[in-house]
Write a protein that holds these residues in place. Structure first.
Motif, mmCIF file in Angstrom:
data_model
loop_
_atom_site.group_PDB
_atom_site.id
_atom_site.type_symbol
_atom_site.label_atom_id
_atom_site.label_comp_id
_atom_site.label_asym_id
_atom_site.label_seq_id
_atom_site.Cartn_x
_atom_site.Cartn_y
_atom_site.Cartn_z
ATOM 1 N N PHE A 241 -2.213 17.958 16.484
ATOM 2 C CA PHE A 241 -2.862 18.504 15.290
ATOM 3 C C PHE A 241 -2.400 19.933 15.024
ATOM 4 N N ASP A 242 -2.187 20.700 16.084
ATOM 5 C CA ASP A 242 -1.745 22.084 15.930
ATOM 6 C C ASP A 242 -0.339 22.123 15.323
ATOM 7 N N ARG A 243 0.517 21.198 15.730
ATOM 8 C CA ARG A 243 1.856 21.143 15.149
ATOM 9 C C ARG A 243 1.783 20.814 13.669
ATOM 10 N N TRP A 244 0.933 19.833 13.309
ATOM 11 C CA TRP A 244 0.825 19.440 11.898
ATOM 12 C C TRP A 244 0.343 20.612 11.055
ATOM 13 N N LEU B 268 0.849 -1.185 0.000
ATOM 14 C CA LEU B 268 0.000 0.000 0.000
ATOM 15 C C LEU B 268 0.887 1.238 0.000
ATOM 16 N N LEU B 269 0.729 2.093 -1.021
ATOM 17 C CA LEU B 269 1.466 3.344 -1.113
ATOM 18 C C LEU B 269 0.502 4.502 -0.884
ATOM 19 N N ILE B 270 0.738 5.298 0.171
ATOM 20 C CA ILE B 270 -0.097 6.450 0.494
ATOM 21 C C ILE B 270 0.643 7.713 0.071
ATOM 22 N N VAL B 271 0.006 8.527 -0.776
ATOM 23 C CA VAL B 271 0.600 9.766 -1.265
ATOM 24 C C VAL B 271 0.100 10.927 -0.408
ATOM 25 N N SER B 272 1.012 11.638 0.228
ATOM 26 C CA SER B 272 0.658 12.807 1.015
ATOM 27 C C SER B 272 0.391 13.998 0.102
ATOM 28 N N PRO B 273 -0.456 14.937 0.525
ATOM 29 C CA PRO B 273 -0.581 16.184 -0.245
ATOM 30 C C PRO B 273 0.726 16.956 -0.192
ATOM 31 N N PRO B 274 1.165 17.549 -1.294
ATOM 32 C CA PRO B 274 2.460 18.238 -1.308
ATOM 33 C C PRO B 274 2.592 19.371 -0.294
ATOM 34 N N SER B 275 1.483 19.886 0.197
ATOM 35 C CA SER B 275 1.546 21.001 1.143
ATOM 36 C C SER B 275 1.570 20.565 2.597
ATOM 37 N N ASN B 276 1.536 19.249 2.854
ATOM 38 C CA ASN B 276 1.451 18.788 4.245
ATOM 39 C C ASN B 276 2.358 17.599 4.505
ATOM 40 N N LYS B 277 2.832 17.495 5.742
ATOM 41 C CA LYS B 277 3.711 16.400 6.126
ATOM 42 C C LYS B 277 2.912 15.118 6.363
ATOM 43 N N GLY B 278 3.545 14.007 6.035
ATOM 44 C CA GLY B 278 2.875 12.722 6.064
ATOM 45 C C GLY B 278 2.641 12.143 7.440
ATOM 46 N N TYR B 279 3.181 12.750 8.483
ATOM 47 C CA TYR B 279 2.981 12.138 9.805
ATOM 48 C C TYR B 279 1.542 12.268 10.294
ATOM 49 N N ILE B 280 0.669 12.935 9.547
ATOM 50 C CA ILE B 280 -0.743 12.957 9.908
ATOM 51 C C ILE B 280 -1.322 11.540 9.884
ATOM 52 N N SER C 281 -3.136 6.452 15.085
ATOM 53 C CA SER C 281 -2.305 6.263 13.906
ATOM 54 C C SER C 281 -2.961 5.296 12.934
ATOM 55 N N MET C 282 -3.306 5.777 11.737
ATOM 56 C CA MET C 282 -3.839 4.894 10.713
ATOM 57 C C MET C 282 -2.779 3.889 10.274
ATOM 58 N N VAL C 283 -1.527 4.330 10.224
ATOM 59 C CA VAL C 283 -0.442 3.421 9.861
ATOM 60 C C VAL C 283 -0.338 2.278 10.870
ATOM 61 N N GLU C 284 -0.377 2.619 12.151
ATOM 62 C CA GLU C 284 -0.326 1.588 13.188
ATOM 63 C C GLU C 284 -1.450 0.581 13.002
ATOM 64 N N TYR C 285 -2.643 1.079 12.741
ATOM 65 C CA TYR C 285 -3.802 0.202 12.554
ATOM 66 C C TYR C 285 -3.579 -0.749 11.376
ATOM 67 N N LEU C 286 -3.139 -0.195 10.263
ATOM 68 C CA LEU C 286 -2.954 -1.014 9.063
ATOM 69 C C LEU C 286 -1.813 -2.018 9.225
ATOM 70 N N LEU C 287 -0.730 -1.602 9.871
ATOM 71 C CA LEU C 287 0.381 -2.523 10.102
ATOM 72 C C LEU C 287 -0.057 -3.694 10.973
ATOM 73 N N ASN C 288 -0.841 -3.419 11.985
ATOM 74 C CA ASN C 288 -1.306 -4.480 12.878
ATOM 75 C C ASN C 288 -2.236 -5.454 12.171
ATOM 76 N N ARG C 289 -2.783 -5.052 11.049
ATOM 77 C CA ARG C 289 -3.659 -5.933 10.281
ATOM 78 C C ARG C 289 -2.952 -6.544 9.080
ATOM 79 N N GLY C 290 -1.644 -6.359 9.020
ATOM 80 C CA GLY C 290 -0.849 -7.106 8.053
ATOM 81 C C GLY C 290 -0.585 -6.424 6.729
ATOM 82 N N PHE C 291 -0.791 -5.113 6.650
ATOM 83 C CA PHE C 291 -0.515 -4.410 5.401
ATOM 84 C C PHE C 291 0.931 -3.914 5.371
ATOM 85 N N ASP C 292 1.503 -3.917 4.171
ATOM 86 C CA ASP C 292 2.866 -3.430 3.942
ATOM 87 C C ASP C 292 2.743 -1.971 3.493
#
Length: 360
Positions: free
Chosen positions: A248-251, A72-84, A92-103
């Motif tokens: 969220f304020d930092r992002w 799974l490749l997630i493309v961030s918007p060019p104006s924002n950092k991907g740690y959202i 964390s959506m990434v944490e959720y997906l990793l725990n369910r076996g996605f690369d």
């Protein structure tokens, strides 16, 4: 209408104690908030596996023994950092997906240098995304991927999928992705071509500072910053609320500058001409025909999104050649689709189910 029963003296005393306690905590924690360092973000370990100019491809380290075949490749918007996508444990959506076996891979962006002002939409869809897909194939040995994108990252993913139909992209997942730019009324007003000289702005600035884009968001909700601060003060006693607010304020504060040519394309081709939805967008001498997209599509919309409305995001469901299309409308706003505990409970399990059947 029957009157409610009066509170007992004990209940009144308990309420007063609770409010006094919260008032004390607000004052104490308010000082802590003002003097604290910026919020820590990021929950999951990751490795930088490819770097090309402003593009950075990250791979998150798997956390389970068995993972799905299709990355799974997630493309961030060019104006924002991907740690959202990976704010903190439990948010964390990434944490959720990793725990369910996605690369999981994330195509993220560094601030463009002055000599990168020439980067245009064509560079994202014909260079950065294809090069990332090629690197993923080198790492995993898999030639097929699921391509996902958030906001303008989703628009870029859509354009890529149309231009490179039949290649590596086998599923398309879009989060709050604008397709019909005519429906984005406040942004249309902000960038009204009768008054907004985009050529002058790009030619003089080269790289577009984040303050310019943030001004458009403030136009959409003029009182949003003030209301947010008031809401923060009301909930200052609540450690969990303050923790989420600070992340969220930092992002939001770390909004990125964007290359001038990309900004020019965004305004002229997408905002003014609305060329994508009309199948009139030309990239590198080719027309972006959305009907060429035939892969399964999951289109995710936020019900209360003040940035990308349902009217702006829905046309992907009628303009492509895909016969496997599903749309999810989730409660919440623009950011809550990809971050936060509410998405964890309501939305992400549905994404897991959809992706799981199409990632083997």
């Amino acid at each position: 209408m029957a009157e409610s029963a009066p509170l007992s003296p004990e209940a009144v005393a308990d309420r007063v104690r609770r409010e006094v306690d919260r008032a004390l905590k607000r004052n104490i924690k308010g000082l802590e908030f003002l003097t604290s360092t910026r919020a820590e973000v990021g929950a999951m370990a990751r490795d930088l596996v490819h770097r090309e100019g402003t593009a950075m491809l990250w791979r998150y380290r798997p956390v389970v023994d068995e993972i799905y075949r299709r990355p799974l490749l997630i493309v961030s918007p060019p104006s924002n950092k991907g740690y959202i996508f990976d704010l903190a444990p439990g948010q964390s959506m990434v944490e959720y997906l990793l725990n369910r076996g996605f690369d999981v891979f994330n195509l993220d962006w560094a601030p463009p240098r002055r000599d990168e002002a020439h980067i245009a939409i064509a560079d994202y869809v014909d260079r950065f995304i294809p090069d990332s897909i090629a690197r993923i194939a080198e790492i995993t040995g898999e030639r097929e991927i699921t391509l996902a994108g958030y906001c303008m990252g989703g628009t870029l993913a859509t354009i890529h999928a149309a231009l490179h139909a039949g290649n590596a992209v086998k599923n398309l997942v879009l989060f709050a992705t604008p397709i019909d730019f005519d429906t984005m009324r406040l942004f249309q007003t902000w960038a009204d071509q009768r008054h907004f000289d985009v050529d002058m702005v790009v030619d003089r600035l080269g790289v577009i500072p984040p303050e310019l884009m943030l001004g458009a968001f403030d136009l959409a909700r003029p009182a949003n910053r003030t209301a947010g601060r008031l809401h923060l003060w009301t909930n200052m006693w609540n450690d969990e609320f303050v923790r989420s607010y600070r992340m969220f304020d930092r992002w939001a504060a770390e909004t990125l500058p964007v290359p001038g040519e990309y900004f020019r394309d965004q305004i002229k081709k997408l905002m003014w001409a609305n060329a994508l939805v009309k199948n009139e967008l030309e990239i590198g001498g080719r027309t972006v025909d959305l009907a060429r997209i035939t892969v399964p599509i999951l289109n995710i919309i936020a019900q209360h999104d003040h940035i990308v409305s349902e009217a702006a995001a829905h046309p992907i469901m009628t303009l492509t050649g895909s016969t496997d299309r599903e749309q999810l409308v989730s409660k919440g706003g623009h950011v809550s689709l990809v971050a936060g505990p509410a998405a964890l409970r309501r939305l992400w399990p549905l994404i897991d189910g959809w992706l799981g059947k199409r990632s083997v």
